[in-house]
Design a protein around this motif. Structure first.
Motif, PDB file in Angstrom:
ATOM      1  N   THR A 118       4.370 -10.301   2.814  1.00 43.51           N
ATOM      2  CA  THR A 118       4.977 -10.910   1.661  1.00 43.51           C
ATOM      3  C   THR A 118       4.250 -10.363   0.342  1.00 43.51           C
ATOM      4  O   THR A 118       4.876 -10.202  -0.437  1.00 43.51           O
ATOM      5  CB  THR A 118       4.557 -12.352   1.727  1.00 43.51           C
ATOM      6  N   LEU A 119       2.756  -9.942   0.368  1.00 42.32           N
ATOM      7  CA  LEU A 119       2.316  -9.588  -0.848  1.00 42.32           C
ATOM      8  C   LEU A 119       2.805  -8.149  -1.039  1.00 42.32           C
ATOM      9  O   LEU A 119       2.998  -7.663  -2.058  1.00 42.32           O
ATOM     10  CB  LEU A 119       0.886  -9.676  -0.840  1.00 42.32           C
ATOM     11  N   ARG A 120       2.765  -7.308   0.058  1.00 43.43           N
ATOM     12  CA  ARG A 120       3.368  -5.937   0.115  1.00 43.43           C
ATOM     13  C   ARG A 120       4.725  -5.971  -0.467  1.00 43.43           C
ATOM     14  O   ARG A 120       5.023  -4.972  -1.175  1.00 43.43           O
ATOM     15  CB  ARG A 120       3.106  -5.332   1.214  1.00 43.43           C
ATOM     16  N   ALA A 121       5.449  -6.653   0.075  1.00 40.38           N
ATOM     17  CA  ALA A 121       6.877  -6.793  -0.482  1.00 40.38           C
ATOM     18  C   ALA A 121       6.963  -7.231  -2.042  1.00 40.38           C
ATOM     19  O   ALA A 121       7.760  -6.623  -2.797  1.00 40.38           O
ATOM     20  CB  ALA A 121       7.832  -7.896   0.361  1.00 40.38           C
ATOM     21  N   ALA A 122       6.220  -8.114  -2.493  1.00 38.76           N
ATOM     22  CA  ALA A 122       6.301  -8.650  -3.644  1.00 38.76           C
ATOM     23  C   ALA A 122       5.888  -7.631  -4.988  1.00 38.76           C
ATOM     24  O   ALA A 122       6.506  -7.291  -5.502  1.00 38.76           O
ATOM     25  CB  ALA A 122       5.300 -10.047  -3.897  1.00 38.76           C
ATOM     26  N   VAL A 123       4.743  -6.864  -4.262  1.00 40.50           N
ATOM     27  CA  VAL A 123       4.350  -5.834  -5.105  1.00 40.50           C
ATOM     28  C   VAL A 123       5.519  -4.741  -5.344  1.00 40.50           C
ATOM     29  O   VAL A 123       5.814  -3.976  -6.439  1.00 40.50           O
ATOM     30  CB  VAL A 123       2.991  -5.188  -4.674  1.00 40.50           C
ATOM     31  N   ALA A 124       6.059  -4.224  -4.068  1.00 38.87           N
ATOM     32  CA  ALA A 124       6.969  -3.195  -4.095  1.00 38.87           C
ATOM     33  C   ALA A 124       8.251  -3.486  -4.938  1.00 38.87           C
ATOM     34  O   ALA A 124       9.021  -2.759  -5.436  1.00 38.87           O
ATOM     35  CB  ALA A 124       7.294  -2.845  -2.502  1.00 38.87           C
ATOM     36  N   ARG A 125       8.624  -4.769  -4.975  1.00 38.56           N
ATOM     37  CA  ARG A 125       9.732  -5.158  -5.417  1.00 38.56           C
ATOM     38  C   ARG A 125       9.651  -5.545  -6.896  1.00 38.56           C
ATOM     39  O   ARG A 125      10.656  -5.954  -7.600  1.00 38.56           O
ATOM     40  CB  ARG A 125      10.595  -6.579  -4.909  1.00 38.56           C
ATOM     41  N   GLY A 126       8.305  -5.734  -7.464  1.00 33.26           N
ATOM     42  CA  GLY A 126       8.050  -6.075  -8.698  1.00 33.26           C
ATOM     43  C   GLY A 126       8.305  -7.586  -8.937  1.00 33.26           C
ATOM     44  O   GLY A 126       8.820  -7.775  -9.891  1.00 33.26           O
ATOM     45  N   ALA A 127       8.085  -8.202  -8.106  1.00 35.97           N
ATOM     46  CA  ALA A 127       8.351  -9.705  -8.083  1.00 35.97           C
ATOM     47  C   ALA A 127       7.241 -10.508  -8.976  1.00 35.97           C
ATOM     48  O   ALA A 127       6.242  -9.950  -9.220  1.00 35.97           O
ATOM     49  CB  ALA A 127       8.135 -10.324  -6.728  1.00 35.97           C
TER      50      ALA A 127
END
Length: 390
Positions: free
Chosen positions: A260-269
């Protein structure tokens, strides 16, 4: 004998017939049709004229003699048609309406005990029974009763009521704090709570709030213990327009938090909200699981989790106090969300939670709608409880 002019006329006709016998037969055959058509044409206009209504003769209106002393004619403009009333948006229910059952169970009973009576030993005994049965928790009920005992004997009902109101307000103001500023990005919120507490729904409403304020949100379906929890969070993601990171049922919750955190960082969340399992069969697995999730989160995002929100169901009454005690023993809780206050008479547990733990109360859930997760405001809550709101 035929007259001479007729003989002169018939002779050429007979000569022509003898020369054109076939043509004469055609003329004879067509002549009846021509005669019928001529008669019909003459008859139809006459019938049509009879069907038309006679036009009435037009007569000019009689002239009105002019009077010198007559008032001038005033033309009044026609009043415009009234506009259809604009439908007003539906009024959001007040907190007082949503807390009606809790108000009746606590303050409503208080009013019936006090009535127009003065404070004496009998009234104190009845107040003690009321407070100890109001899901406040024993220590909180005892502290409220002690405040009343300090009132002089003979105090009127209004004075006793005001004393209890001030004592409740004091306890709730102690746990009212402004919502924390966003850290990160991403600002990481770890959400705890037992199954059925409204945890996943609270996550969905929080996501809707942040998305409505223009923030990009990623959700982590870390409650891998229940497949229904994963599906419910995915449904909220579709409803709110947020990406949901999910693993397999029975998978490692820490791995879901990591992804989840990897996706959040990658998406600029801007915000990442992570669900956790709510089983409480034993404390040790819960402590180990939450500790592992916290370590993974801290490695991926500095200072995370920035919030650890514990969701409690008001319907469980004093059991919510037991749940809070268990969770605070195994992890650091930075805020509480008390749900389902609109459907319970046990909302007084909020006072007990505030008194027992001193943890900031962030949200109160007062309905099923997305907007029914409200920021906690102590004075608003007390006013609604004691029926003093506008």
């Amino acid at each position: 004998m035929l007259q001479r002019p007729m003989i002169d006329w018939l002779h050429p006709l007979a000569t022509w017939i003898q020369a054109h016998p076939h043509l004469f037969l055609l003329v004879c055959a067509a002549l009846p049709l021509v005669l019928v058509a001529a008669v019909e044409l003459r008859r139809r206009p006459a019938a049509e004229r009879q069907a038309e209504p006679a036009e009435l003769p037009r007569t000019a209106p009689a002239p009105v003699p002019e009077r010198r002393d007559a008032a001038p004619t005033v033309t009044v403009p026609e009043a415009p048609a009234p506009r259809a009333p604009v439908a007003e948006p539906p009024r959001a229910p007040r907190l007082r309406e949503r807390l009606a059952r809790t108000q009746e169970a606590l303050v409503g009973r208080l009013e019936r005990v006090l009535g127009g009576r003065e404070l004496d030993a009998e009234v104190l005994d009845e107040l003690e029974a009321l407070l100890f049965s109001a899901d406040l928790g024993v220590p909180t009920a005892e502290s409220l009763l002690e405040r009343v005992r300090k009132q002089p004997v003979g105090s009127d009902a209004a004075s006793v009521r005001a004393t209890l109101r001030d004592a409740v307000a004091e306890k709730l103001r102690a746990v009212e704090q402004p919502q924390p500023a966003l850290a990160g990005p991403p600002h990481v919120i770890l959400v705890l709570g037992v199954n059925g507490s409204g945890k996943t729904t609270t996550i969905g409403k929080l996501a809707a709030r942040h998305a409505g304020e223009g923030r990009r949100v990623v959700l982590g379906a870390g409650d891998t213990f229940r497949a229904a929890a994963i599906e419910q969070l995915q449904a909220w993601g579709e409803r709110v327009g947020c990406e949901v990171v999910a693993g397999q049922e029975g998978g490692d919750p820490a791995s879901v938090a990591f992804d989840t955190l990897r996706a959040a960082v990658a998406r600029g969340a801007d915000v990442a909200i992570i669900d956790t399992a709510g089983r409480l069969q034993t404390k040790k697995p819960l402590m180990e699981e939450l500790g592992k999730i916290a370590r993974v989160i801290a490695r991926e995002v500095e200072g995370a989790p920035h919030e650890t929100l514990l969701v409690l169901d008001a319907n469980t009454g004093q059991n919510a106090i037991s749940q809070a005690r268990l969770f605070t023993e195994v992890t650091s809780v930075s805020g509480l969300a008390l749900t389902k206050l609109d459907g319970t008479a046990k909302g007084g547990v909020l006072v007990g939670l505030a008194d027992a733990f001193g943890i900031p109360v962030r949200y109160v859930g007062v309905g099923e709608g997305v907007d029914d997760l409200r920021d906690f405001a102590a004075d608003e809550f007390v006013d609604a409880l004691f029926r003093e709101d506008a």
